[in-house]
Design a protein around this motif. Structure first.
Motif, mmCIF file in Angstrom:
data_model
loop_
_atom_site.group_PDB
_atom_site.id
_atom_site.type_symbol
_atom_site.label_atom_id
_atom_site.label_comp_id
_atom_site.label_asym_id
_atom_site.label_seq_id
_atom_site.Cartn_x
_atom_site.Cartn_y
_atom_site.Cartn_z
ATOM 1 N N LEU A 135 0.833 -1.210 0.000
ATOM 2 C CA LEU A 135 0.000 0.000 0.000
ATOM 3 C C LEU A 135 0.865 1.256 0.000
ATOM 4 O O LEU A 135 0.586 2.215 -0.728
ATOM 5 N N CYS A 136 1.932 1.265 0.780
ATOM 6 C CA CYS A 136 2.855 2.413 0.787
ATOM 7 C C CYS A 136 3.432 2.639 -0.604
ATOM 8 O O CYS A 136 3.565 3.787 -1.055
ATOM 9 N N ARG A 137 3.780 1.577 -1.290
ATOM 10 C CA ARG A 137 4.349 1.701 -2.625
ATOM 11 C C ARG A 137 3.352 2.335 -3.586
ATOM 12 O O ARG A 137 3.724 3.151 -4.421
ATOM 13 N N ILE A 138 2.090 1.958 -3.471
ATOM 14 C CA ILE A 138 1.069 2.559 -4.333
ATOM 15 C C ILE A 138 0.980 4.056 -4.058
ATOM 16 O O ILE A 138 0.966 4.874 -4.981
ATOM 17 N N ILE A 139 0.930 4.418 -2.793
ATOM 18 C CA ILE A 139 0.824 5.834 -2.415
ATOM 19 C C ILE A 139 2.047 6.608 -2.896
ATOM 20 O O ILE A 139 1.932 7.733 -3.390
ATOM 21 N N GLU A 140 3.218 6.017 -2.784
ATOM 22 C CA GLU A 140 4.454 6.695 -3.184
ATOM 23 C C GLU A 140 4.607 6.825 -4.702
ATOM 24 O O GLU A 140 5.128 7.821 -5.184
ATOM 25 N N HIS A 141 4.179 5.810 -5.443
ATOM 26 C CA HIS A 141 4.529 5.755 -6.861
ATOM 27 C C HIS A 141 3.376 5.971 -7.837
ATOM 28 O O HIS A 141 3.637 6.049 -9.044
ATOM 29 N N ALA A 142 2.159 6.054 -7.368
ATOM 30 C CA ALA A 142 1.061 6.334 -8.289
ATOM 31 C C ALA A 142 1.130 7.809 -8.694
ATOM 32 O O ALA A 142 1.244 8.677 -7.838
ATOM 33 N N PRO A 143 1.084 8.088 -9.989
ATOM 34 C CA PRO A 143 1.182 9.484 -10.419
ATOM 35 C C PRO A 143 0.025 10.347 -9.907
ATOM 36 O O PRO A 143 0.215 11.522 -9.609
ATOM 37 N N ALA A 144 -1.151 9.766 -9.806
ATOM 38 C CA ALA A 144 -2.320 10.504 -9.322
ATOM 39 C C ALA A 144 -3.158 9.561 -8.474
ATOM 40 O O ALA A 144 -3.791 8.639 -8.993
ATOM 41 N N LEU A 145 -3.146 9.786 -7.162
ATOM 42 C CA LEU A 145 -3.853 8.860 -6.264
ATOM 43 C C LEU A 145 -5.347 8.829 -6.516
ATOM 44 O O LEU A 145 -5.982 7.793 -6.313
ATOM 45 N N ASP A 146 -5.908 9.926 -6.960
ATOM 46 C CA ASP A 146 -7.350 9.929 -7.209
ATOM 47 C C ASP A 146 -7.721 9.072 -8.421
ATOM 48 O O ASP A 146 -8.891 8.780 -8.637
ATOM 49 N N ARG A 147 -6.724 8.628 -9.194
ATOM 50 C CA ARG A 147 -6.978 7.742 -10.336
ATOM 51 C C ARG A 147 -6.691 6.274 -10.015
ATOM 52 O O ARG A 147 -6.923 5.411 -10.847
ATOM 53 N N VAL A 148 -6.147 6.022 -8.839
ATOM 54 C CA VAL A 148 -5.905 4.632 -8.435
ATOM 55 C C VAL A 148 -7.270 3.973 -8.245
ATOM 56 O O VAL A 148 -8.141 4.542 -7.581
ATOM 57 N N PRO A 149 -7.469 2.804 -8.822
ATOM 58 C CA PRO A 149 -8.757 2.130 -8.614
ATOM 59 C C PRO A 149 -9.048 1.969 -7.118
ATOM 60 O O PRO A 149 -8.200 1.481 -6.365
ATOM 61 N N ALA A 150 -10.228 2.410 -6.729
ATOM 62 C CA ALA A 150 -10.604 2.354 -5.313
ATOM 63 C C ALA A 150 -10.517 0.928 -4.778
ATOM 64 O O ALA A 150 -10.174 0.717 -3.613
ATOM 65 N N GLU A 151 -10.804 -0.046 -5.645
ATOM 66 C CA GLU A 151 -10.750 -1.448 -5.227
ATOM 67 C C GLU A 151 -9.337 -1.861 -4.833
ATOM 68 O O GLU A 151 -9.155 -2.667 -3.925
ATOM 69 N N LEU A 152 -8.329 -1.327 -5.528
ATOM 70 C CA LEU A 152 -6.949 -1.697 -5.245
ATOM 71 C C LEU A 152 -6.561 -1.281 -3.826
ATOM 72 O O LEU A 152 -5.944 -2.049 -3.088
ATOM 73 N N ILE A 153 -6.943 -0.086 -3.453
ATOM 74 C CA ILE A 153 -6.655 0.375 -2.089
ATOM 75 C C ILE A 153 -7.506 -0.400 -1.089
ATOM 76 O O ILE A 153 -7.016 -0.842 -0.054
ATOM 77 N N ALA A 154 -8.768 -0.613 -1.405
ATOM 78 C CA ALA A 154 -9.659 -1.353 -0.499
ATOM 79 C C ALA A 154 -9.164 -2.777 -0.293
ATOM 80 O O ALA A 154 -9.230 -3.304 0.830
ATOM 81 N N TYR A 155 -8.644 -3.423 -1.351
ATOM 82 C CA TYR A 155 -8.095 -4.779 -1.200
ATOM 83 C C TYR A 155 -6.970 -4.792 -0.173
ATOM 84 O O TYR A 155 -6.888 -5.695 0.660
ATOM 85 N N HIS A 156 -6.102 -3.786 -0.228
ATOM 86 C CA HIS A 156 -4.992 -3.719 0.723
ATOM 87 C C HIS A 156 -5.503 -3.524 2.156
ATOM 88 O O HIS A 156 -5.063 -4.204 3.075
ATOM 89 N N ILE A 157 -6.433 -2.592 2.322
ATOM 90 C CA ILE A 157 -6.984 -2.322 3.651
ATOM 91 C C ILE A 157 -7.654 -3.581 4.205
ATOM 92 O O ILE A 157 -7.421 -3.977 5.351
ATOM 93 N N ASN A 158 -8.485 -4.223 3.379
ATOM 94 C CA ASN A 158 -9.193 -5.427 3.814
ATOM 95 C C ASN A 158 -8.232 -6.574 4.115
ATOM 96 O O ASN A 158 -8.438 -7.325 5.072
ATOM 97 N N ALA A 159 -7.191 -6.702 3.312
ATOM 98 C CA ALA A 159 -6.214 -7.773 3.543
ATOM 99 C C ALA A 159 -5.485 -7.562 4.861
ATOM 100 O O ALA A 159 -5.303 -8.507 5.636
ATOM 101 N N ILE A 160 -5.062 -6.339 5.113
ATOM 102 C CA ILE A 160 -4.357 -6.050 6.370
ATOM 103 C C ILE A 160 -5.274 -6.326 7.559
ATOM 104 O O ILE A 160 -4.854 -6.942 8.545
ATOM 105 N N GLN A 161 -6.537 -5.905 7.450
ATOM 106 C CA GLN A 161 -7.487 -6.176 8.532
ATOM 107 C C GLN A 161 -7.643 -7.673 8.766
ATOM 108 O O GLN A 161 -7.637 -8.137 9.911
#
Length: 192
Positions: A113-139
Motif C-alpha cells: 500500500l505504501c508503494r502505491i501511495i508513493e509511486h502512483a502518479p495521481a492517487l485519485d486515479r488509483v482504482p478504489a478497489e486496489l486500495i480497499a483490497y490492501h486495507i481489507n487484507a491487512i485487517q
C-alpha cells in the motif's frame, strides 16, 4: 615524534616495516563482574519486551483501526494532502511495527500500500478497489493471525497484492522510468 607516553608503546622493528602497538587503556574502563551478579542487557531487554507482549495485540489493533479510519476519510473526502499523508503514515507504521508486535505478515500488505501511495502518479486515479483490497487484507491478516494456516493464506494474499500493485504501478508509470526501478525492486517486508 616521541612523547613522554612513548615508553608505553610496544614497537617492533622489521626490515621493511614497524608494528606499533599502543597501550590498552580500555582495561582501566572495564569493570569485572562476579558471575553471580552478571547483568546481560540483551536478556534484560528481552524480558522487558516479553512483559509488554500482552499489549502488542492491542497496539496492532490501534494501528489497524487508524489505517481503516484514514481510508474512510479518503472515501468520504477524497485524496486531500492530509488524508493521503495519514493513510501513508498508518500503512508505514504497520509496515514497521507488525513484526515487532507479532504480526509479520501484515507488514507486506502495508508495504504494498505504501508503494502505491508513493509511486502512483495521481492517487485519485488509483482504482478504489486496489486500495480497499490492501486495507481489507491487512485487517484480515491482523484479525486471523492466530488461526491455524493463517500464515499460508497471508503469504498468498500478500503475493497477489504485490503482483496486482506492481502491475498497476508499472502500467501507470511507463513514462516515469525513475519510478519503474523502485517499483520493480524486491520487497523489504517479511513475506515468509
Amino acid at each position: 615524534m616521541l612523547t613522554e607516553n612513548s615508553q608505553e608503546l610496544n614497537i617492533q622493528a622489521f626490515a621493511d616495516h614497524h608494528i606499533i602497538t599502543p597501550p590498552n587503556r580500555l582495561r582501566n574502563a572495564v569493570r569485572l563482574v562476579d558471575e553471580k551478579n552478571f547483568d546481560d542487557p540483551i536478556a534484560r531487554a528481552e524480558k522487558a519486551l516479553a512483559g509488554l507482549s500482552d499489549e502488542f495485540s492491542k497496539w496492532m489493533e490501534i494501528e489497524r483501526d487508524r489505517l481503516v479510519m484514514a481510508h474512510a476519510a479518503i472515501l468520504n473526502n477524497g485524496f486531500t494532502p492530509a488524508a493521503r499523508d495519514e493513510l501513508f503514515r498508518a500503512a508505514h507504521d504497520i509496515k514497521g511495527d507488525a513484526a515487532t508486535f507479532g504480526y509479520p505478515f501484515a507488514a507486506a500488505g502495508a508495504e504494498s500500500l505504501c508503494r502505491i501511495i508513493e509511486h502512483a502518479p495521481a492517487l485519485d486515479r488509483v482504482p478504489a478497489e486496489l486500495i480497499a483490497y490492501h486495507i481489507n487484507a491487512i485487517q484480515a491478516i491482523v484479525r486471523e493471525h492466530t488461526t491455524p494456516g493463517a500464515e499460508i493464506t497471508a503469504m498468498e494474499i500478500n503475493r497477489k497484492l504485490r503482483l496486482v500493485a506492481d502491475e498497476y504501478l508499472a502500467a501507470v508509470n511507463q513514462d516515469r522510468p525513475e519510478h519503474l526501478e523502485a517499483i520493480l525492486a524486491p520487497s523489504i517486508a517479511p513475506t515468509e
